[in-house]
Design a protein around this motif. Structure first.
Motif, mmCIF file in Angstrom:
data_model
loop_
_atom_site.group_PDB
_atom_site.id
_atom_site.type_symbol
_atom_site.label_atom_id
_atom_site.label_comp_id
_atom_site.label_asym_id
_atom_site.label_seq_id
_atom_site.Cartn_x
_atom_site.Cartn_y
_atom_site.Cartn_z
ATOM 1 N N VAL A 133 1.797 21.699 -16.858
ATOM 2 C CA VAL A 133 0.985 21.484 -15.665
ATOM 3 C C VAL A 133 1.707 20.430 -14.834
ATOM 4 O O VAL A 133 1.899 19.299 -15.286
ATOM 5 N N MET A 134 2.104 20.821 -13.641
ATOM 6 C CA MET A 134 2.799 19.904 -12.740
ATOM 7 C C MET A 134 1.912 19.697 -11.518
ATOM 8 O O MET A 134 1.526 20.659 -10.857
ATOM 9 N N CYS A 135 1.546 18.470 -11.254
ATOM 10 C CA CYS A 135 0.679 18.144 -10.116
ATOM 11 C C CYS A 135 1.432 17.240 -9.155
ATOM 12 O O CYS A 135 2.000 16.242 -9.568
ATOM 13 N N CYS A 136 1.419 17.609 -7.902
ATOM 14 C CA CYS A 136 2.059 16.807 -6.857
ATOM 15 C C CYS A 136 1.005 16.356 -5.860
ATOM 16 O O CYS A 136 0.118 17.125 -5.516
ATOM 17 N N TYR A 137 1.077 15.144 -5.435
ATOM 18 C CA TYR A 137 0.164 14.640 -4.423
ATOM 19 C C TYR A 137 0.860 13.760 -3.454
ATOM 20 O O TYR A 137 1.960 13.367 -3.615
#
Length: 80
Positions: free
Chosen positions: A76-80
């Motif tokens: 799971v890769m989350c970018c913000y």
């Protein structure tokens, strides 16, 4: 994290959007995205909980990426 069950019926991944909020501001009821894999009926489902109410489950994918008796990894890769 490790292996929990060698023969699971399903698994869930739930993601919340509360990064940077103070603890008293965080909602216990909201889930930005919930992914559910159900092995018995080969379904990969998605839904969310917004303001305490769950959206309708979506299952529009024809492809089920999991193979019986084969290990897998979930990234799971989350970018913000």
């Amino acid at each position: 994290m490790g292996i929990v069950d060698l023969e699971p019926d399903s698994f869930d991944i739930s993601l919340a959007c509360e990064c940077g909020l103070k603890q008293e501001e965080q909602s216990q009821n909201d889930t930005a995205l919930k992914l559910t894999a159900r092995f018995s009926d080969r379904q990969f489902l998605r839904n969310a909980c917004v303001s305490g109410s769950w959206t309708q489950e979506e299952a529009s994918t024809d492809y089920f990426p999991f193979i019986p008796n084969q290990p897998f990894r979930v990234y799971v890769m989350c970018c913000y």
